[in-house]
Design an enzyme around this catalytic site. Sequence first.
Site, PDB file in Angstrom:
ATOM      1  N   CYS A  61       0.348   4.590   0.354  1.00 36.23           N
ATOM      2  CA  CYS A  61       0.217   5.665   1.347  1.00 36.23           C
ATOM      3  C   CYS A  61       0.614   5.194   2.737  1.00 36.23           C
ATOM      4  O   CYS A  61       1.460   5.788   3.392  1.00 36.23           O
ATOM      5  CB  CYS A  61      -1.193   6.232   1.336  1.00 36.23           C
ATOM      6  SG  CYS A  61      -2.484   4.983   1.380  1.00 36.23           S
ATOM      7  N   CYS A  66       0.854  -1.183   0.000  1.00 38.97           N
ATOM      8  CA  CYS A  66       0.000   0.000   0.000  1.00 38.97           C
ATOM      9  C   CYS A  66       0.891   1.234   0.000  1.00 38.97           C
ATOM     10  O   CYS A  66       1.701   1.406   0.906  1.00 38.97           O
ATOM     11  CB  CYS A  66      -0.905  -0.004   1.226  1.00 38.97           C
ATOM     12  SG  CYS A  66      -1.703   1.579   1.513  1.00 38.97           S
TER      13      CYS A  66
END
Length: 145
Positions: A54, A52
């Site tokens: 972020c 992921c």
Amino acid sequence: MDIDFNLLMNDVVRQARQEIETAGYTQLTTEEEVDQAFSKEGTTLVMINSVCGCAGGIARPAAAHSIHFDKRPDQLVTVFAGQDKEATAKARSYFTGYPPSSPSFALLKDGKLLTMVERHEIEGHDPMSVVNKLQTYFDEYCEEV
């Protein structure tokens, strides 16, 4: 321009693995490795790694920098969500009371869960706030090194 998605993702995963390993974490890729690591006496910090962008981009630097502290876990390990699925599922079986969350951190002592830092406490926060949260737990549960 054609982009080979699998080739791109393999590179992202390789970099994410290398980043956390370089920080001093041992990769656990099998259920047996998880059981063996979690059965050791003392404190264990588990970083549930993720690609992921972020949250992973916050969690990995926080994992690396949080361990530069007077008190820290005896053992640093990582499982990779979405990649080493069996190892991750086995690790999560120890995290009773918490839903699956990645990236995240779990702090165990003698194989028993003490606390977690879940994705919602990472995503949208800066790495230093995650470092501070981890170090607060180290201060509470870990011994001085």
